[in-house]
Design an enzyme around this catalytic site. Structure first.
Site, PDB file in Angstrom:
ATOM      1  CE  LYS A 110      27.409  35.074  44.405  1.00  0.00           C
ATOM      2  NZ  LYS A 110      27.903  36.405  44.811  1.00  0.00           N
TER       3      LYS A 110
ATOM      4  CG  ASP B 217      30.624  34.605  46.416  1.00  0.00           C
ATOM      5  OD1 ASP B 217      30.309  35.801  46.411  1.00  0.00           O
ATOM      6  OD2 ASP B 217      30.267  33.830  47.330  1.00  0.00           O
TER       7      ASP B 217
HETATM    8  N1  GLU Z   1      30.980  37.673  44.418  1.00  0.00           N
HETATM    9  C1  GLU Z   1      31.088  39.094  44.467  1.00  0.00           C
HETATM   10  C2  GLU Z   1      29.785  39.698  44.962  1.00  0.00           C
HETATM   11  O1  GLU Z   1      29.139  39.098  45.795  1.00  0.00           O
HETATM   12  C3  GLU Z   1      31.615  39.683  43.179  1.00  0.00           C
HETATM   13  C4  GLU Z   1      30.800  39.396  41.949  1.00  0.00           C
HETATM   14  C5  GLU Z   1      31.447  39.866  40.637  1.00  0.00           C
HETATM   15  O2  GLU Z   1      32.513  40.460  40.673  1.00  0.00           O
HETATM   16  O3  GLU Z   1      30.817  39.633  39.594  1.00  0.00           O
HETATM   17  O4  GLU Z   1      29.388  40.774  44.626  1.00  0.00           O
END
Ligand code: GLU
Length: 453
Positions: free
Chosen positions: A128, A168
C-alpha cells in the site's frame, strides 16, 4: 509457550517498534487472534517464526514530495510505499491521497492487503502507499504536478512484475493517468505498472465498478447461505466514492433499495432510494459536495456533519436491513452497532478497509448480525486489478460482461473459501476467522517454501 503467549509477544514488540501506529496494531491484533485454531493445529508456523516475519514489511519507502501550487508556491508532502509481502506474487495495492495518511495507516492497509490478495486466489503480494496530500479543493493542474512529483521518486521502486500500485481514497482514473504519464516519461516503458487505467490505454472494463459490484455479490452469497436475498432490502451505504457509487448501482440490480450515502461534509437520506445518476454527476464529473444532491432532490434529507451527535455516524442511525460501510476505517463504532441492532439490521458487509471497530464487530456478532469482513467483501477491486494485469501481459481486452462474470466467480470462490475454512476450524459461519485463516495459510506456506528470505 502457548500460541496466545506467542501472539502477545508479537503484539508487545509491535507496540515498542511502531509506537502510535494504532490502526496497524488494531489490524494485526484482529488477524493474529483469529489464527489461533490454525496455529494450534500446526506448529510449523511457530517453528518458522512466521508471526514475527509476516508482521514486518519487507520494505518501507518514505520520501519527500515537493510540488508547486497554482500561486507558484512550493508545497511539501510525504510519500509512502510499504511493500509488505511478496511471497505469492509481485506487490499489489492502492495509493491513498488523504490528509489523514501516515505510516501507521499505510502499514495497516498494506497488512490487510496481504490476506485480501491471497484470498482472491490470484498471484499477488501485499502493498500500500500514498500521501498526506489533500486533493480536495486542488485544481487539475495542481493534482497533475503533485502526481508527477510523487512518481519522480516512486518509479524507482515499482514495475509490472515488481510492484503494481492502483487507486484508493483520493486516487481515481485522473490521478492514475498523471502517474502513468510520468512513469512512462521517466522509464521510456509503456507497461502495466499501474491498474485502474482508462480503457483507451490499457485499463480493464469493470475495474471502476469492481469493488462495489463485488461487495454486493458477496453480500448476496452470504444471504443465500441463510435462505435470504437482497430483494426489497433497505440498505444503508456510507461513502460517495467509487465503492459506494457502484455498491448503490448494483444493489438496484438485485432489487434492493439503497437509501443513504455520505461524504466528509454530511449524509444524504433519500427514502425512495438514492438517485444514482445525480450522485455520479456530482461526484464523478463535478467533484462537488453532497449538499448539491439535496439541492437537486427536495424530497431527501441532508444532514451536515456538524449536526451529528458526538461519536455517532448519521448513516448508521438510519433504519436498514443491511449496512454497507464503504467510506473509511473505523467509521462504524460500538454506538453505531447498537443503533443498527436496535433497528433490526441483519447484515453488515464491509466495502471499505477495516470500517468497523473491534468493539462494534463484537457487539454485532453477539447479536447475531451476519458479518462480511472487508478482506473478503471488498476484494473484488484488487481481483479485477489482477485481471487488468493479465490483459496487459497478454495484450488482450475482455468485454465488460466477461470481466463481470469473472469477478462474480472470484467473489463466489472467496465466500466459499472463507465459509469452508470457518467450518474446518470449528467456527462455522465466522467469516472473519475463515477469511483470515485461509488468506494467512497460503502466504505463510509460501514463505516457508521460499526459505528464510
Ligand atoms: N485500493 C483497493 C483495495 O483496497 C484496490 C487495490 C488494487 O487494485 O491494487 O483493495
Amino acid at each position: 509457550m502457548s500460541v496466545e503467549t506467542d501472539i502477545k509477544k508479537v503484539l508487545r514488540n509491535i507496540k515498542k517498534s511502531s509506537p502510535g501506529q494504532t490502526e496497524f496494531y488494531q489490524a494485526v491484533h484482529e488477524v493474529l487472534y483469529s489464527l489461533i485454531p490454525l496455529l494450534e493445529e500446526d506448529t510449523k508456523y511457530k517453528i518458522q517464526n512466521i508471526l514475527e516475519r509476516i508482521t514486518v514489511p519487507e520494505r518501507t519507502i518514505i520520501f519527500r514530495v515537493n510540488w508547486t501550487d497554482d500561486k507558484g508556491q512550493i508545497q511539501t508532502n510525504l510519500g509512502y510505499r510499504v511493500q509488505f509481502n511478496s511471497a505469492i506474487g509481485p506487490y499489489k495495492g492502492g495509493l491513498r491521497f488523504h490528509p489523514s495518511v501516515n505510516l501507521g495507516i499505510i502499514k495497516f492497509l498494506g497488512f490487510e492487503q496481504i490476506f485480501k490478495n491471497s484470498l482472491t486466489g490470484l498471484q499477488i503480494g501485499g502493498a500500500k502507499g500514498g500521501s498526506n496530500f489533500d486533493p480536495k479543493g486542488k485544481s487539475d493542474n495542481e493534482i497533475m504536478r503533485f502526481c508527477q512529483a510523487l512518481m519522480s521518486e516512486l518509479y524507482k521502486h515499482i514495475g509490472e512484475t515488481k510492484d503494481v500500485p492502483a487507486g484508493d481514497i483520493g486516487v481515481g482514473a485522473r490521478e492514475i493517468g498523471y502517474l502513468f504519464g510520468q512513469y512512462k516519461k521517466l522509464t521510456g516503458k509503456f507497461e502495466g505498472v499501474l491498474t485502474g487505467k482508462a480503457i483507451n490505454w490499457g485499463g480493464s472494463n469493470t475495474r471502476k465498478e469492481a469493488t462495489g459490484y463485488g461487495s454486493v455479490y458477496f453480500a448476496d452469497f452470504i444471504l443465500n447461505k441463510y435462505n435470504k436475498d437482497l430483494q426489497g432490502k433497505i440498505c444503508a451505504v456510507s461513502g460517495a466514492g467509487n465503492v459506494a457509487i457502484y455498491t448503490i448501482e448494483k444493489l438496484y440490480e438485485f432489487g434492493a433499495i439503497p437509501v443513504t450515502c455520505s461524504d466528509s461534509q454530511g449524509t444524504i437520506y433519500h427514502k425512495k432510494g438514492i438517485d444514482i445518476s445525480t450522485l455520479k454527476t456530482i461526484k464523478e464529473i463535478n467533484h462537488q459536495s453532497l449538499e448539491v444532491y439535496a439541492q437537486v432532490h427536495n424530497d431527501c434529507q441532508y444532514i451536515p456533519l456538524s449536526h451529528y451527535p458526538e461519536g455517532c455516524h448519521q448513516v448508521w442511525s438510519t433504519p436498514c436491513d443491511i449496512a454497507f460501510p464503504s467510506a473509511t476505517q473505523n467509521e462504524l463504532n460500538l454506538e453505531d452497532a447498537k443503533l443498527l441492532v436496535a433497528n433490526g439490521c441483519m447484515l453488515v458487509n464491509e466495502g471499505a478497509n477495516m470500517p468497523s471497530t473491534p468493539e462494534a464487530i463484537e457487539y454485532l456478532v453477539e447479536h447475531n448480525v451476519l458479518f462480511g469482513p472487508g478482506k473478503a467483501a471488498n476484494a473484488g477491486g484488487v481481483a479485477t486489478s489482477q485481471l487488468e494485469m493479465s490483459q496487459n501481459a497478454s495484450m488482450s481486452r475482455w468485454s465488460f460482461e466477461e470481466v463481470d462474470i469473472k469477478l462474480r466467480q472470484i467473489m463466489r470462490n472467496i465466500f466459499e473459501t472463507a465459509y469452508e475454512t470457518s467450518k474446518e476450524f470449528g467456527c462455522e459461519g465466522d467469516l472473519i476467522s475463515g477469511a483470515n485463516i485461509a488468506g494467512f495459510k497460503k502466504v505463510a506456506d509460501s514463505m516457508i517454501d521460499q526459505g528464510s528470505v
